[in-house]
Design an enzyme around this catalytic site. Structure first.
Site, PDB file in Angstrom:
ATOM      1  N   VAL A 101       4.334   1.011   1.871  1.00 37.84           N
ATOM      2  CA  VAL A 101       4.439  -0.195   2.694  1.00 37.84           C
ATOM      3  C   VAL A 101       4.700  -1.392   1.788  1.00 37.84           C
ATOM      4  CG1 VAL A 101       3.334  -1.607   4.464  1.00 37.84           C
ATOM      5  CG2 VAL A 101       2.809   0.833   4.290  1.00 37.84           C
TER       6      VAL A 101
ATOM      7  N   GLY B 204       0.738   5.330   1.536  1.00 33.45           N
ATOM      8  CA  GLY B 204       0.048   6.229   2.437  1.00 33.45           C
ATOM      9  C   GLY B 204       0.547   7.646   2.294  1.00 33.45           C
ATOM     10  N   GLY B 205       0.226   8.475   3.304  1.00 32.23           N
ATOM     11  CA  GLY B 205       0.603   9.879   3.232  1.00 32.23           C
ATOM     12  C   GLY B 205       2.052  10.141   3.532  1.00 32.23           C
ATOM     13  N   MET B 206       2.718   9.197   4.208  1.00 22.39           N
ATOM     14  CA  MET B 206       4.108   9.405   4.580  1.00 22.39           C
ATOM     15  C   MET B 206       5.040   8.366   3.985  1.00 22.39           C
ATOM     16  SD  MET B 206       3.669  10.228   8.612  1.00 22.39           S
ATOM     17  CE  MET B 206       2.712   8.736   8.828  1.00 22.39           C
TER      18      MET B 206
ATOM     19  N   ALA C 231       0.852  -1.193   0.000  1.00 17.35           N
ATOM     20  CA  ALA C 231       0.000   0.000   0.000  1.00 17.35           C
ATOM     21  C   ALA C 231       0.882   1.235   0.000  1.00 17.35           C
ATOM     22  CB  ALA C 231      -0.929   0.006   1.206  1.00 17.35           C
TER      23      ALA C 231
ATOM     24  N   ASP D 110      -4.146   9.062  14.616  1.00 15.91           N
ATOM     25  CA  ASP D 110      -4.682   8.663  13.299  1.00 15.91           C
ATOM     26  C   ASP D 110      -5.477   7.367  13.428  1.00 15.91           C
ATOM     27  OD1 ASP D 110      -5.175   8.921  10.620  1.00 15.91           O
ATOM     28  OD2 ASP D 110      -3.279   8.041   9.973  1.00 15.91           O
TER      29      ASP D 110
ATOM     30  N   LYS E  77       8.031  -0.183   6.075  1.00 15.14           N
ATOM     31  CA  LYS E  77       7.564   1.150   5.688  1.00 15.14           C
ATOM     32  C   LYS E  77       8.764   1.975   5.231  1.00 15.14           C
ATOM     33  CE  LYS E  77       3.517   1.343   8.696  1.00 15.14           C
ATOM     34  NZ  LYS E  77       2.529   1.651   7.683  1.00 15.14           N
TER      35      LYS E  77
END
Length: 704
Positions: free
Chosen positions: A32, A27-29, A25, A141, A47
């Site tokens: 993964v 994400g915003g940062m 996946a 979050d 990550k």
């Protein structure tokens, strides 16, 4: 259209230890990956921070500190942090890999959930948060995407420490990505504590019980504005019939004022478990009627990557519950009173008129402050616990001064105090009227260039930070809006967030060749794309149903929801079966194999007066269409059958002809004096006479 660049980390060994297997996946940062720890031979979730974050020394310092704090946390309901490090320009975090799915997947499939299932799923989440908060970690979050549900039934909450580290580098990066669950204080001033996570838990419980999120809007900014200015409605307004305890639990967790929420997940966990044990089976297994709320996903969508749009649906708005009004009793309904506990409010209908012969419906006594040592009557168990907590809090405050003091001194003190208050009032009037505290209206900047939007905010004297997000409608480099949104007013010293569009988010087109149609559709959906038209095409190499073509090709990038056309194999093209009867075996076999057919020789053979022995007398199938790979069965000829020729000399012509024809011979009659069709003529001669002859051969008869 951007040029596609292959992911260089796939199959790479990060830090010489973690072999990257596949991408899970984005994400915003970070991105993964599923990786294998080659040193311990175990799977991990790796990550990899985005390059712009890895290059920020301030962010990295905070990131390392938060990762170390999260690594010290060990709890069965928290996904553990295993390792952290650098490999050149690559900053990574190795976390526990939890195979299975997320709470978001469960909501997409089953929402709304029964109260029993919703509370059971929420219990380990709150327990994990409680352990984290006791260790000094605030998640910031909490959302269904971060609740991991393994295939063996374990439930863990992940990404501890990351959101807090992110907020150090960019105070709004997480806010935009998860705006559907964000606490009001995070929007207004960026401050967060354990109660902010509890607010997000309350929003998740609302979504589990109703199948949708409480606030929707055309943009994340509108949703964030609702979190700050609106009260989360009661779940029973969408799903009539839900137990009142569930409404109160959601209302308690999602109070806009953090002081009115549970002060810790531990207190919330106790209340949650109390509700699970006191509600009836009927209330716990309650399901909405068929005409209840829309299925999950029809009204709201939650994007995975930070910065993606949230709540873009045009579903009807949720009926708004009345906004909280401090600790005063509700004034709208004279028959309703309010019992207040620290951070908790429950509204209960109490009839004012007594009901005869019913002790449980006595008229409500006049509202007054109950003595600290006396417990009011008529309270529920939950109200009694709230009263006890308030009594303990009040007990810590002195009720009477220890020394009465000098009256003259007290008078002088009052004069000084009043003078100070007057000065403070005048100063406050100037500060909030014409000074830095005066309200300033936020200008409308949507659609303007980044430079123009900055200039407008600077002209108003507003301090602001920049945040870039993907947007499907606003072009790259233009302003999406501000947080708070106009026409809101802020003080000069309060910070505003200017949101700039990065244009539409682009997604890689996956390789679909060789997959089935269902597999291709699923893979496109995982890539935030959709299947377009499906065409069928004959193929000699691919089995029917397999994808043999796609448009656009893999590697290209498209906007979210764009369609990819598919071409599926419908198998080999059929053709007419060749007729090989009468041919030799070698000739027939060569002709059929050249056409792509398989050849089979039947064990049995047949007599055929027209086909030589050893040649093809029959085939199956004999006509119609076939496809390459089909089998044609050949039956070979034994030649004509040999039949014993009887002697018919001396018999009448009609009788002789009948005997020979019944045996399969053809009869040739010749006569010099009689009519050849005269059946009464006598046969005087035949050829052949006796012996055997092939079936169907000619026997000559002479009559005279």
């Amino acid at each position: 259209m951007q040029e596609h660049v292959a992911d260089p980390l796939l199959d790479a060994a990060v830090d010489g230890r973690y072999r990257v297997v596949s991408r899970l996946a984005r994400g915003g940062m970070s991105t993964v990956y599923l990786a294998t720890d080659t040193r311990l031979d175990r799977p991990v979730a790796l990550k990899i921070l985005y390059p712009h974050l890895a290059a920020d020394s301030f962010f990295l310092e905070r990131f390392v500190r938060e990762a170390k704090s999260a690594a010290r946390l060990s709890h069965p309901h928290v996904a553990g942090v295993l390792d952290q490090g650098y490999d050149g320009d690559v900053a990574y975090l190795a976390m526990e890999y939890v195979p299975g799915h997320t709470l978001r997947d469960t909501l997409n499939e089953k929402a709304p959930l029964t109260p029993r299932l919703a509370l059971a799923l929420l219990d380990p989440v709150v327990e994990g948060l409680s352990a984290a908060h006791q260790a000094g970690l605030v998640h910031r979050d909490v959302k269904p995407e971060n609740v991991l549900m393994s295939s063996d039934g374990r439930i863990k909450i992940g990404d501890f420490g990351l959101s807090r580290a992110s907020s150090a580098g960019n105070s709004t990066a997480t806010l935009i990505g998860t705006v559907a669950y964000i606490a009001p204080e995070l929007v207004s001033n960026g401050a967060a504590d354990a109660r902010s996570d509890i607010y997000s838990v309350g929003i998740m419980l609302f979504e589990m019980l109703t199948g949708r999120q409480p606030f929707i809007g055309e943009s994340p900014i509108q949703i964030a504005y609702q979190h700050v200015n609106s009260t989360v409605p009661l779940p029973s307004t969408l799903v009539p019939g839900l137990a009142a305890d569930l409404d109160e639990l959601v209302q308690w967790c999602t109070a806009r004022d953090p002081e009115r929420r549970p002060h810790s997940p531990g207190g919330l966990l106790g209340e949650l478990r109390h509700i699970r044990t006191t509600l009836s089976d009927q209330a716990l297994d309650f399901r909405p009627a068929a005409d209840g709320p829309a299925p999950h996903g029809a009204g709201n969508t939650e994007a995975g990557p930070a910065g993606s749009r949230t709540g873009m649906s045009a579903a009807p708005p949720v009926p708004a519950a009345p906004a909280a009004s401090g600790t005063d009793a509700t004034a709208e309904d004279p028959n309703r009173t309010t019992v207040i506990a620290p951070g908790y409010q429950r509204t209960t209908a109490i009839p004012r008129t007594p009901v005869p012969d019913t002790a449980a419906h006595e008229p409500a006594p006049p509202r007054r402050q109950a003595p600290a040592h006396r417990r009011p009557g008529g309270l529920t168990k939950r109200q009694e616990r709230a009263w006890e907590r308030e009594r303990e809090r009040q007990a810590q405050r002195p009720a009477v001064a220890l020394r009465p003091g000098n009256r003259r001194r007290r008078g002088a003190a009052w004069v000084v105090l009043l003078a100070i208050l007057a000065v403070l009032a005048a100063t406050a009037g100037w500060f909030f009227g014409m000074g830095p505290g005066a309200p300033v209206s936020i200008p409308e900047v949507t659609g303007r260039s980044a430079a123009d939007a900055r200039a407008l905010l600077e002209q108003r004297g507003l301090e602001f930070t920049l945040n870039e997000v993907f947007d499907e409608e606003v072009q790259r480099g233009l302003a999406v809006g501000t947080i708070p949104a106009p026409p809101a007013q802020v003080r000069w010293f309060e910070q505003v967030t200017l949101v700039i569009s990065k244009g539409p988010e682009l997604f890689d087109v996956p390789r679909l060749l060789g997959l089935s149609e269902d597999e291709a559709r699923a893979k496109l959906e995982e890539s935030n794309l959709a299947a377009g038209e499906v065409f069928g095409e004959y193929s000699d190499s691919a089995p029917a149903g397999q994808i043999i073509g796609q448009d656009p090709a893999s590697g290209e990038q498209l906007r979210r929801g764009s369609q990819v056309d598919l071409t599926t194999s419908i198998g080999p093209e059929p053709f007419e079966v060749p007729d090989v009867t009468g041919e030799s075996v070698a000739e027939a076999t060569a002709e059929l194999q050249e056409a792509g057919l398989q050849v089979s020789i039947a064990e049995e053979r047949t007599y055929d007066s027209d086909i030589d022995a050893g040649n093809v007398a029959a085939q199956s199938p004999s006509s119609g269409t076939v496809v390459p790979g089909d089998t044609v069965t050949l039956t070979l000829s034994l030649g004509p059958r040999l039949v014993e020729v009887p002697s018919v000399v001396g018999r009448d012509l009609g009788e002789a002809r009948s005997i020979l024809e019944d045996l399969g011979f053809e009869v040739d009659v010749r006569s010099f004096f009689f009519d050849e069709d005269d059946d009464n003529a006598t046969v005087r001669f035949q050829d052949p006479d006796g012996g055997t002859a092939p079936e169907g051969s000619m026997v000559t008869l002479r009559v005279f």
